[in-house]
Design a protein around this motif. Sequence first.
Motif, short mmCIF file in Angstrom:
data_model
loop_
_atom_site.label_atom_id
_atom_site.label_comp_id
_atom_site.label_asym_id
_atom_site.label_seq_id
_atom_site.Cartn_x
_atom_site.Cartn_y
_atom_site.Cartn_z
N TYR A 23 0.81 -1.22 0.00
CA TYR A 23 0.00 0.00 0.00
C TYR A 23 0.85 1.27 0.00
O TYR A 23 0.62 2.18 -0.80
CB TYR A 23 -0.96 -0.01 1.19
N ARG A 24 1.85 1.36 0.88
CA ARG A 24 2.64 2.60 0.99
C ARG A 24 3.43 2.87 -0.29
O ARG A 24 3.45 4.01 -0.78
CB ARG A 24 3.57 2.53 2.20
N ILE A 25 4.07 1.84 -0.83
CA ILE A 25 4.84 2.03 -2.06
C ILE A 25 3.91 2.44 -3.20
O ILE A 25 4.22 3.36 -3.96
CB ILE A 25 5.60 0.74 -2.45
N ASN A 26 2.77 1.78 -3.32
CA ASN A 26 1.85 2.08 -4.41
C ASN A 26 1.25 3.48 -4.28
O ASN A 26 1.12 4.19 -5.27
CB ASN A 26 0.76 1.01 -4.47
N MET A 28 2.64 6.05 -2.78
CA MET A 28 3.72 6.98 -3.09
C MET A 28 3.94 7.08 -4.59
O MET A 28 4.04 8.16 -5.16
CB MET A 28 5.01 6.52 -2.38
N ALA A 29 3.99 5.92 -5.26
CA ALA A 29 4.25 5.91 -6.70
C ALA A 29 3.12 6.59 -7.47
O ALA A 29 3.36 7.34 -8.41
CB ALA A 29 4.45 4.47 -7.18
N ASP A 44 14.36 15.83 -2.94
CA ASP A 44 14.80 15.12 -1.74
C ASP A 44 14.02 13.81 -1.65
O ASP A 44 12.99 13.71 -0.99
CB ASP A 44 14.57 15.97 -0.49
N GLU A 45 14.55 12.82 -2.34
CA GLU A 45 13.85 11.54 -2.46
C GLU A 45 13.54 10.91 -1.11
O GLU A 45 12.43 10.44 -0.87
CB GLU A 45 14.69 10.59 -3.32
N GLU A 46 14.51 10.91 -0.22
CA GLU A 46 14.31 10.26 1.08
C GLU A 46 13.20 10.95 1.88
O GLU A 46 12.34 10.29 2.46
CB GLU A 46 15.60 10.22 1.89
N ALA A 47 13.20 12.27 1.88
CA ALA A 47 12.15 13.01 2.60
C ALA A 47 10.78 12.73 1.97
O ALA A 47 9.78 12.57 2.68
CB ALA A 47 12.44 14.51 2.58
N TYR A 48 10.73 12.66 0.65
CA TYR A 48 9.48 12.35 -0.04
C TYR A 48 8.97 10.98 0.39
O TYR A 48 7.79 10.82 0.72
CB TYR A 48 9.69 12.41 -1.56
N LEU A 49 9.85 9.99 0.42
CA LEU A 49 9.46 8.63 0.82
C LEU A 49 9.03 8.59 2.28
O LEU A 49 8.08 7.89 2.63
CB LEU A 49 10.60 7.66 0.56
N ASP A 50 9.73 9.34 3.13
CA ASP A 50 9.35 9.42 4.55
C ASP A 50 7.93 9.95 4.71
O ASP A 50 7.20 9.53 5.61
CB ASP A 50 10.33 10.30 5.32
N GLY A 53 5.56 7.25 4.77
CA GLY A 53 5.75 6.26 5.82
C GLY A 53 6.40 4.96 5.36
O GLY A 53 6.19 3.91 5.97
N LEU A 54 7.20 5.01 4.28
CA LEU A 54 7.86 3.80 3.82
C LEU A 54 8.84 3.29 4.87
O LEU A 54 9.51 4.09 5.53
CB LEU A 54 8.59 4.04 2.51
N SER A 55 8.92 1.98 4.99
CA SER A 55 9.90 1.37 5.91
C SER A 55 11.30 1.56 5.34
O SER A 55 11.46 1.91 4.16
CB SER A 55 9.60 -0.12 6.06
#
Length: 117
Positions: A23-26, A28-29, A44-50, A53-55
């Motif tokens: 769910y989280r990956i989908n 986000m994508a 800022d890819e990492e901040a975007y993923l955070d 809530g990606l693990s």
Amino acid sequence: MSEAAATIPDTPLFDRAGSIRGYRINKMAMALGQPANRAAFKADEEAYLDGFGLSAHEKSAVMGRDWHEMVRLGGNLFFILKISAVDPTPITRIGAAQASMEHEDFLHLRLGKKRNG
């Protein structure tokens, strides 16, 4: 593991459990369909993923462009392709990763392309 998943070795099954797991990956994508989100991802890819809530493992797969792992984690390939559009990454590279093949071998063996050189 379902019986269907057991019959196709090394092939992640995208079923209800996979959908929930990814769910989280989908989410986000899919958000990368918006220009502002693509800009945030690039900035800022990492901040975007955070923000989704990606693990740590999910973030590692996305940031490493480990297409096979993203799918194994429940990523739907149609959504994952939105990540490839940001880079951009040719779909044949994703296909090669899914088949655990070198890109050149994938082009030759799966698509009948002539080898370079």
